[in-house]
Write a protein that holds these residues in place. Sequence first.
Motif, PDB file in Angstrom:
ATOM      1  N   LEU A   1       0.825  -1.209   0.000  1.00 31.73           N
ATOM      2  CA  LEU A   1       0.000   0.000   0.000  1.00 31.73           C
ATOM      3  C   LEU A   1       0.861   1.263   0.000  1.00 31.73           C
ATOM      4  O   LEU A   1       0.520   2.264  -0.641  1.00 31.73           O
ATOM      5  CB  LEU A   1      -0.925   0.002   1.219  1.00 31.73           C
ATOM      6  N   GLY A   2       1.997   1.221   0.722  1.00 34.81           N
ATOM      7  CA  GLY A   2       2.897   2.372   0.735  1.00 34.81           C
ATOM      8  C   GLY A   2       3.475   2.671  -0.631  1.00 34.81           C
ATOM      9  O   GLY A   2       3.559   3.834  -1.052  1.00 34.81           O
ATOM     10  N   VAL A   3       3.861   1.620  -1.349  1.00 38.83           N
ATOM     11  CA  VAL A   3       4.396   1.795  -2.707  1.00 38.83           C
ATOM     12  C   VAL A   3       3.315   2.332  -3.639  1.00 38.83           C
ATOM     13  O   VAL A   3       3.545   3.272  -4.413  1.00 38.83           O
ATOM     14  CB  VAL A   3       4.962   0.469  -3.239  1.00 38.83           C
ATOM     15  N   VAL A   4       2.126   1.759  -3.556  1.00 40.29           N
ATOM     16  CA  VAL A   4       1.026   2.197  -4.417  1.00 40.29           C
ATOM     17  C   VAL A   4       0.633   3.643  -4.112  1.00 40.29           C
ATOM     18  O   VAL A   4       0.304   4.418  -5.023  1.00 40.29           O
ATOM     19  CB  VAL A   4      -0.189   1.256  -4.255  1.00 40.29           C
ATOM     20  N   LEU A   5       0.686   4.027  -2.840  1.00 39.13           N
ATOM     21  CA  LEU A   5       0.374   5.407  -2.464  1.00 39.13           C
ATOM     22  C   LEU A   5       1.251   6.392  -3.233  1.00 39.13           C
ATOM     23  O   LEU A   5       0.770   7.427  -3.713  1.00 39.13           O
ATOM     24  CB  LEU A   5       0.572   5.591  -0.952  1.00 39.13           C
ATOM     25  N   ILE A   6       2.528   6.067  -3.366  1.00 34.89           N
ATOM     26  CA  ILE A   6       3.454   6.947  -4.086  1.00 34.89           C
ATOM     27  C   ILE A   6       3.032   7.108  -5.541  1.00 34.89           C
ATOM     28  O   ILE A   6       3.001   8.226  -6.079  1.00 34.89           O
ATOM     29  CB  ILE A   6       4.893   6.388  -4.004  1.00 34.89           C
ATOM     30  N   PHE A   7       2.670   6.014  -6.186  1.00 31.31           N
ATOM     31  CA  PHE A   7       2.306   6.083  -7.598  1.00 31.31           C
ATOM     32  C   PHE A   7       0.959   6.772  -7.807  1.00 31.31           C
ATOM     33  O   PHE A   7       0.781   7.541  -8.757  1.00 31.31           O
ATOM     34  CB  PHE A   7       2.312   4.681  -8.213  1.00 31.31           C
ATOM     35  N   VAL A   8       0.014   6.507  -6.915  1.00 35.97           N
ATOM     36  CA  VAL A   8      -1.294   7.161  -7.037  1.00 35.97           C
ATOM     37  C   VAL A   8      -1.156   8.665  -6.816  1.00 35.97           C
ATOM     38  O   VAL A   8      -1.713   9.474  -7.568  1.00 35.97           O
ATOM     39  CB  VAL A   8      -2.295   6.548  -6.027  1.00 35.97           C
ATOM     40  N   PHE A   9      -0.407   9.051  -5.796  1.00 36.36           N
ATOM     41  CA  PHE A   9      -0.195  10.473  -5.512  1.00 36.36           C
ATOM     42  C   PHE A   9       0.508  11.158  -6.686  1.00 36.36           C
ATOM     43  O   PHE A   9       0.131  12.260  -7.093  1.00 36.36           O
ATOM     44  CB  PHE A   9       0.632  10.621  -4.232  1.00 36.36           C
ATOM     45  N   THR A  10       1.527  10.493  -7.231  1.00 37.60           N
ATOM     46  CA  THR A  10       2.243  11.062  -8.378  1.00 37.60           C
ATOM     47  C   THR A  10       1.314  11.242  -9.566  1.00 37.60           C
ATOM     48  O   THR A  10       1.337  12.282 -10.248  1.00 37.60           O
ATOM     49  CB  THR A  10       3.423  10.151  -8.770  1.00 37.60           C
ATOM     50  N   ALA A  11       0.490  10.239  -9.823  1.00 34.64           N
ATOM     51  CA  ALA A  11      -0.464  10.331 -10.938  1.00 34.64           C
ATOM     52  C   ALA A  11      -1.434  11.490 -10.729  1.00 34.64           C
ATOM     53  O   ALA A  11      -1.748  12.232 -11.675  1.00 34.64           O
ATOM     54  CB  ALA A  11      -1.238   9.020 -11.073  1.00 34.64           C
ATOM     55  N   MET A  12      -1.898  11.672  -9.513  1.00 33.77           N
ATOM     56  CA  MET A  12      -2.847  12.745  -9.228  1.00 33.77           C
ATOM     57  C   MET A  12      -2.224  14.123  -9.447  1.00 33.77           C
ATOM     58  O   MET A  12      -2.842  15.011 -10.040  1.00 33.77           O
ATOM     59  CB  MET A  12      -3.364  12.617  -7.790  1.00 33.77           C
TER      60      MET A  12
ATOM     61  N   VAL B   1      -5.421  12.822   0.391  1.00 30.05           N
ATOM     62  CA  VAL B   1      -5.017  11.415   0.269  1.00 30.05           C
ATOM     63  C   VAL B   1      -3.836  11.135   1.200  1.00 30.05           C
ATOM     64  O   VAL B   1      -3.778  10.102   1.873  1.00 30.05           O
ATOM     65  CB  VAL B   1      -4.656  11.077  -1.189  1.00 30.05           C
ATOM     66  N   GLY B   2      -2.885  12.074   1.254  1.00 33.65           N
ATOM     67  CA  GLY B   2      -1.738  11.912   2.139  1.00 33.65           C
ATOM     68  C   GLY B   2      -2.130  11.851   3.600  1.00 33.65           C
ATOM     69  O   GLY B   2      -1.526  11.124   4.394  1.00 33.65           O
ATOM     70  N   VAL B   3      -3.163  12.610   3.978  1.00 32.44           N
ATOM     71  CA  VAL B   3      -3.640  12.598   5.361  1.00 32.44           C
ATOM     72  C   VAL B   3      -4.430  11.320   5.662  1.00 32.44           C
ATOM     73  O   VAL B   3      -4.286  10.711   6.726  1.00 32.44           O
ATOM     74  CB  VAL B   3      -4.516  13.843   5.636  1.00 32.44           C
TER      75      VAL B   3
ATOM     76  N   GLY C   1       7.145   1.327   2.984  1.00 33.54           N
ATOM     77  CA  GLY C   1       6.945   1.275   1.537  1.00 33.54           C
ATOM     78  C   GLY C   1       6.910   2.651   0.922  1.00 33.54           C
ATOM     79  O   GLY C   1       7.516   2.897  -0.141  1.00 33.54           O
ATOM     80  N   ALA C   2       6.212   3.590   1.577  1.00 36.44           N
ATOM     81  CA  ALA C   2       6.114   4.953   1.045  1.00 36.44           C
ATOM     82  C   ALA C   2       7.466   5.655   1.056  1.00 36.44           C
ATOM     83  O   ALA C   2       7.806   6.374   0.109  1.00 36.44           O
ATOM     84  CB  ALA C   2       5.094   5.754   1.859  1.00 36.44           C
ATOM     85  N   THR C   3       8.261   5.432   2.112  1.00 36.15           N
ATOM     86  CA  THR C   3       9.564   6.093   2.196  1.00 36.15           C
ATOM     87  C   THR C   3      10.529   5.572   1.142  1.00 36.15           C
ATOM     88  O   THR C   3      11.180   6.347   0.434  1.00 36.15           O
ATOM     89  CB  THR C   3      10.167   5.895   3.602  1.00 36.15           C
ATOM     90  N   VAL C   4      10.612   4.267   1.013  1.00 35.30           N
ATOM     91  CA  VAL C   4      11.560   3.672   0.056  1.00 35.30           C
ATOM     92  C   VAL C   4      11.158   3.998  -1.383  1.00 35.30           C
ATOM     93  O   VAL C   4      11.973   4.481  -2.182  1.00 35.30           O
ATOM     94  CB  VAL C   4      11.648   2.146   0.266  1.00 35.30           C
ATOM     95  N   ALA C   5       9.897   3.742  -1.715  1.00 39.72           N
ATOM     96  CA  ALA C   5       9.443   4.028  -3.084  1.00 39.72           C
ATOM     97  C   ALA C   5       9.445   5.520  -3.354  1.00 39.72           C
ATOM     98  O   ALA C   5       9.851   5.976  -4.438  1.00 39.72           O
ATOM     99  CB  ALA C   5       8.037   3.455  -3.294  1.00 39.72           C
ATOM    100  N   GLY C   6       9.001   6.317  -2.357  1.00 35.11           N
ATOM    101  CA  GLY C   6       8.949   7.763  -2.549  1.00 35.11           C
ATOM    102  C   GLY C   6      10.321   8.359  -2.769  1.00 35.11           C
ATOM    103  O   GLY C   6      10.498   9.255  -3.602  1.00 35.11           O
ATOM    104  N   PHE C   7      11.302   7.878  -2.040  1.00 30.17           N
ATOM    105  CA  PHE C   7      12.665   8.372  -2.199  1.00 30.17           C
ATOM    106  C   PHE C   7      13.182   8.119  -3.612  1.00 30.17           C
ATOM    107  O   PHE C   7      13.690   9.022  -4.288  1.00 30.17           O
ATOM    108  CB  PHE C   7      13.564   7.702  -1.157  1.00 30.17           C
ATOM    109  N   ALA C   8      13.038   6.887  -4.079  1.00 26.29           N
ATOM    110  CA  ALA C   8      13.549   6.527  -5.405  1.00 26.29           C
ATOM    111  C   ALA C   8      12.802   7.271  -6.519  1.00 26.29           C
ATOM    112  O   ALA C   8      13.415   7.808  -7.450  1.00 26.29           O
ATOM    113  CB  ALA C   8      13.445   5.018  -5.617  1.00 26.29           C
ATOM    114  N   VAL C   9      11.481   7.311  -6.434  1.00 23.51           N
ATOM    115  CA  VAL C   9      10.696   7.975  -7.478  1.00 23.51           C
ATOM    116  C   VAL C   9      10.955   9.480  -7.470  1.00 23.51           C
ATOM    117  O   VAL C   9      11.038  10.118  -8.530  1.00 23.51           O
ATOM    118  CB  VAL C   9       9.190   7.678  -7.302  1.00 23.51           C
ATOM    119  N   ALA C  10      11.099  10.076  -6.284  1.00 23.48           N
ATOM    120  CA  ALA C  10      11.368  11.520  -6.200  1.00 23.48           C
ATOM    121  C   ALA C  10      12.709  11.866  -6.840  1.00 23.48           C
ATOM    122  O   ALA C  10      12.823  12.852  -7.577  1.00 23.48           O
ATOM    123  CB  ALA C  10      11.339  11.967  -4.739  1.00 23.48           C
ATOM    124  N   VAL C  11      13.749  11.058  -6.566  1.00 21.35           N
ATOM    125  CA  VAL C  11      15.061  11.290  -7.178  1.00 21.35           C
ATOM    126  C   VAL C  11      14.965  11.151  -8.696  1.00 21.35           C
ATOM    127  O   VAL C  11      15.489  11.988  -9.458  1.00 21.35           O
ATOM    128  CB  VAL C  11      16.108  10.322  -6.605  1.00 21.35           C
TER     129      VAL C  11
END
Length: 710
Positions: A536-547, A603-605, A626-636
Amino acid sequence: MNFQNAWWIVLVGAALALVFAFFQSRKVMKFSEGNETMKKISASIRAGAGAYLRRQFRTISVFYVAMVILLAVLAFFELASPFIPFAFLSGGVFSQMAAFFGMKIATRANVRTAQAASVSLNQGLKVAFASGTVMSFTVVGLALLDVAVWFLVLRFVFDASPGVIAENMVMFGVGVSAFALFARVGGGIFTKAADVGADLVGKVEAGIPEDDPRNPAVIADNVGDNVGDVAGMGADLYESYIKAMHAAIALGFAAFYVLDLHWNAMFLPVAIAVAGVLASVIGSFFIRTKESATQKQLLHTLRKGTYIAAILATVAAAPITFFIMGDRWLGIFISIIVGVLAGCLIAYFTEYYTSDHYKPTKKLAAASETGPATIIIGGIALGMKSTLPPVLIISASVLVSFLASGGILTAGVEDYYGLSFSQGLYGVGIAAVGMLSTLGITLACDAYGPVADNAGGIAEMAHMDPEVRERTDALDSLGNTTAATGKGFAIGSAALTSLALIASFVNVANARLLEAGRAPMELSLNNPPVLIGLFLGVVLIFVFTAMTMASVQRAAQSIVLEVRRQFREITGLMEGKAEADYAACVDLCTKSALREMILPSLVGVAAPLATGFILGPAGVVGLLAGATVAGFAVAVFMANAGGAWDNAKKYIESGEYGGKGSDNHKAAVIGDTVGDPFKDTSGPSLNTLFKLVTTISIAFVGVIIAFSIF
């Protein structure tokens, strides 16, 4: 020494930062604004930025009022700390003040930078950088003030125990996080909607130069630089800075309470931050250049100031750590060094992948020979490849700081010397504080970029001497590089801070579970809630990015249509005989940004709360990881790809591969347009997102435990 009585030093550090910011602002205001045309353009930018920020504050205030009421209700039923509603409000107000004052000086420094650049390159750099220091030292000063005041209130007004102070401190960042996400998302949507609209219609379709006054979106573009890259970045790094201290304070209590060193360990992070303020002030005086300086020399002078500050802060940290932590100082000091080095290395590798002085961006520019498709593919590949060095740097930093501070890799095991898992986690928290200790000068090097960008726009629109535009372009091009390295630094510091906050969440949650007579969390990957939480943490990153990407797309489409309409309907606009309706584009961007920022932010809240209610606190830990690891890589990936596309375009505009107006240039502009929401909206918003979900989880841990299914 009783370090609970030493917190007046933090007030001194806050005062030093704020006084320095004040004098730097007076220094900027002494420079000339130039002629009446320049003043008029600058006033339009200032009015647009101010109107946006005021409307953003009004929009956010509705959320803040609702959250304060909710937190007050939870506190009444003993599901949250009674201090949190007030801390939520104060954190949001302080964060908004930092963004407001930073943007206020930036919108006054832009025209003064343009005028100063007509005198010399060094004068232009002096004004732009001084305005950046106002932003950065305001951020640092207000953050230190916030931390110090709350500590003093809790300890000496309410006579709170160290455990209560530590637990409350780590929860107090939720108001800061909420504003940071709103500011990052809203500002990012505004600036990129204007930028994409201005570039696609103006530069690609109409073939007119960047910042041409005939382009109706040009003022909105300049306004966006301020609300996104000044106010948004300031709120983002304010959040990282204050939450790194919060996390280290909480971890310090947990790690050293048994050894009766908890007051020392809680004071050390803020002492390091105060030393960093002084080092940053000294480093700022080394940033000057000669009139004949090349872009490489300009970059060198910024590096020199930053590195001097980092060295001074590190040297000062040695006696401070020894004095505060006694015979346990060495490992903790090594953690500080690790954090400082990690920040410098991440900045270097970000520059390597995004600056046109190095091969990756030069090769990307060469891809324009075969059109926009290949330059887009090349940029995506470059961004993905660029994630490896930062991930390795952060991973090494976590491991070395953990082990150096006395950590062992088996939780719950201790020996006679107090080597423990929690002390290792404290080392990770201190590394994050070390990385951010010289934020005063690091953020200044980033915040000066939008001012230089605005100065170039004003020079173009006011038809100043071409030599002035050359100087502002040199400053702007350097600003692109410092902005990219600033984003890399922000993302890296967010990752370390978030890891420390996750550790704090685990400590707080387990303490609450024990109070409720329940077993501590089982955090093995064999535990289904943890594993599901990771997904869910990984998916949160992709959904937020898409939004956020879709938000930019919708907002940019409205600007494209408006610019086309004005080109079509305003007689004489393209011939320069009529004036564009700039206000219409500014208003469109404002409305779009404020409307579009709400859903991604909510969504973040909601994500950690929904996960906690269904999967329990263990599921939340999985989500945060999941959000930290995926978010870090995708943000970079997104920040570096966007920065490389931008600088590949600048490289072509310098005369390479046909220069401005060529097919290569048009392909590069399209690549840059794709990269705009990558580097200025979605990418930088991600590091704010994964810090927010962690802070929300900590603040609502009592509710999650009380009402979770598992």
